[in-house]
Scaffold this motif. Structure first.
Motif, short mmCIF file in Angstrom:
data_model
loop_
_atom_site.label_atom_id
_atom_site.label_comp_id
_atom_site.label_asym_id
_atom_site.label_seq_id
_atom_site.Cartn_x
_atom_site.Cartn_y
_atom_site.Cartn_z
N SER A 243 -12.79 21.52 26.96
CA SER A 243 -11.42 21.87 27.04
C SER A 243 -10.63 22.29 25.99
O SER A 243 -10.03 22.99 26.02
N GLN A 244 -11.04 21.57 24.82
CA GLN A 244 -10.39 22.14 23.49
C GLN A 244 -10.67 23.56 23.24
O GLN A 244 -9.98 24.45 22.50
N ARG B 15 -8.78 25.83 25.15
CA ARG B 15 -7.31 26.10 24.61
C ARG B 15 -7.41 26.98 23.21
O ARG B 15 -6.56 27.68 23.03
N ASP B 16 -8.47 26.51 22.49
CA ASP B 16 -8.70 27.45 21.32
C ASP B 16 -8.92 29.12 21.58
O ASP B 16 -8.20 29.86 20.96
N ALA C 104 -7.58 30.27 24.26
CA ALA C 104 -6.42 31.07 24.82
C ALA C 104 -5.70 31.38 23.43
O ALA C 104 -4.90 32.54 23.72
N GLY D 17 -6.09 31.29 33.60
CA GLY D 17 -5.31 31.02 32.34
C GLY D 17 -5.80 31.94 31.35
O GLY D 17 -5.18 32.21 30.26
N GLU D 18 -6.90 32.65 31.36
CA GLU D 18 -7.55 33.62 30.24
C GLU D 18 -6.82 34.95 30.73
O GLU D 18 -7.17 35.95 30.00
N GLN E 80 -2.34 34.88 30.94
CA GLN E 80 -2.08 35.42 29.48
C GLN E 80 -1.34 36.59 29.54
O GLN E 80 -0.64 36.80 28.71
#
Length: 380
Positions: A302-303, A306-307, A309, A339-340, A344
């Motif tokens: 998940s991190q 986020r990175d 994104a 989300g990407e 975005q």
């Protein structure tokens, strides 16, 4: 190698992958230490490993454990075969089945990481289950015909002379699907002479949707190996093609590929001026290509998402500065996660009123091949 010996090799490789080693590295390590294995053995073991990773959780359930052994046992059961026929302990075969190898149930297991499942479902809606199921299968091999050197019929004939079977696709004049002997491609004349390049159907469709006219300045901002640079090269005369990547090493083969294709490409570490079209195929989760790189879906965090994104948003801002008045910005990913993709782009447009969206398209394995996304935006 016997079929049982190949399974033993796959078990060892998978144990390394499950311990954190990327699949390609694990396969390379095994290949270097197994000089006795012929090309057919290496290909078969690779297929076993990748098939297991595509279906990791369901095969682990059927095999009784999330281990190389469990994945191989589960894969045989999923295929309707009795693992006891190969797990004999004789010669180089794996040890016979024991109490720990009892099968469980794979019902309800989508082979999508649990933390991604809500994002997957929200992004794909009523197609989520069908796309997940398709991701369990091997991806087809697609080629792009280079229109500078051949048409589809000529390319198919040349491939046939190389012993490779391919068929044209009605959706795009440049798209060929390989139907047999794809592993001969790199040694064949059609590839060596630049008549065809490896490129999946979905990015081919995305590149075909880009507005190209004679004399345009085109920048491939995240060029990588340069596949999209070469894909647009033959679509209009007199294009000035510039390729850039944050890691120049990724472009090291591009000059040779461009020469083979009969194309002139400027490779640069620092793009200057403005362009009529900027293509930004940004780093992403690769969720649309998980059939091809199945271990990556299990290594994504998940991190990490986020990175990615944050990097995507940064690239969009930088790429936008290189678009001239009236020019276009093409944002692409090989992801199916909103989300990407749409989210975005929506955020970018909200922060950059000088751009407007012209079109937005997405593809999945249900209607094309890899999962892919394109948002085409215009400046001014």
């Amino acid at each position: 190698m016997t079929p049982a010996a190949r399974i033993s090799a796959a078990i060892g490789i998978l144990d390394h992958v499950l311990a954190g080693l990327p699949a390609e590295q694990a396969l390379l390590r095994w290949s270097r230490s197994s000089r006795f294995a012929g090309s057919g053995d290496r290909a078969a073991v690779r297929d076993l490993v990748f098939d297991a990773l595509r279906c990791r959780d369901s095969h682990a359930a059927l095999g009784g454990a999330l281990s190389g052994r469990g994945l191989m046992i589960g894969g045989l059961r999923a295929a309707g075969r009795d693992p006891a026929e190969l797990f004999t302990g004789q010669g180089h075969a794996p040890a016979p089945l024991g109490p720990d190898d009892r099968p469980g149930t794979a019902e309800g297991i989508a082979d999508i990481p649990a933390w991604i499942q809500p994002l997957w479902d929200a992004s794909l809606g009523d197609r989520a289950s069908a796309v997940a199921d398709r991701m369990r299968q091997r991806a087809p091999v697609w080629l792009r015909v280079n229109p500078i050197k051949a048409d589809a019929a000529t390319a198919v004939d040349a491939l046939a002379q190389d012993g490779i079977a391919a068929e044209a696709d009605a959706r795009l004049p440049t798209a060929l699907r390989v139907t047999a002997h794809e592993r001969r491609l790199s040694q064949g004349r059609a590839y060596r002479d630049g008549l065809v390049e490896l490129q999946d159907l979905s990015p081919q469709l995305a590149c075909a949707a880009l507005p190209l006219v004679a004399g345009m300045r085109v920048l491939d901002y995240c060029a990588g190996g340069g596949g999209k640079t070469l894909a647009v090269a033959g679509r209009a005369p007199g294009l000035t093609l510039v390729a850039h990547d944050a890691d120049p090493a990724r472009m090291r083969d591009l000059p040779q590929r461009a020469e083979r294709a009969g194309v002139s490409v400027q490779v640069t570490a620092a793009p200057r001026g403005v362009f009529d079209l900027v293509i930004a195929d940004v780093p992403c989760s690769g969720s649309g290509t998980w059939r091809r790189t199945p271990d990556s879906k299990w290594r994504l965090t998940s991190q990490g998402l986020r990175d990615l994104a944050a990097v995507q948003a940064q690239i969009l801002r930088r790429a936008a500065d290189l678009v001239g008045p009236g020019g276009h910005l093409a944002y692409m990913t090989c992801s199916v996660l909103d989300g990407e993709n749409g989210a975005q782009v929506d955020q970018f447009l909200a922060e950059n009123p000088g751009f407007r969206q012209v079109s937005r398209q997405s593809w999945t394995p249900l209607e094309a091949s890899d999962g892919f996304f394109l948002s085409l935006m215009a400046r001014g």
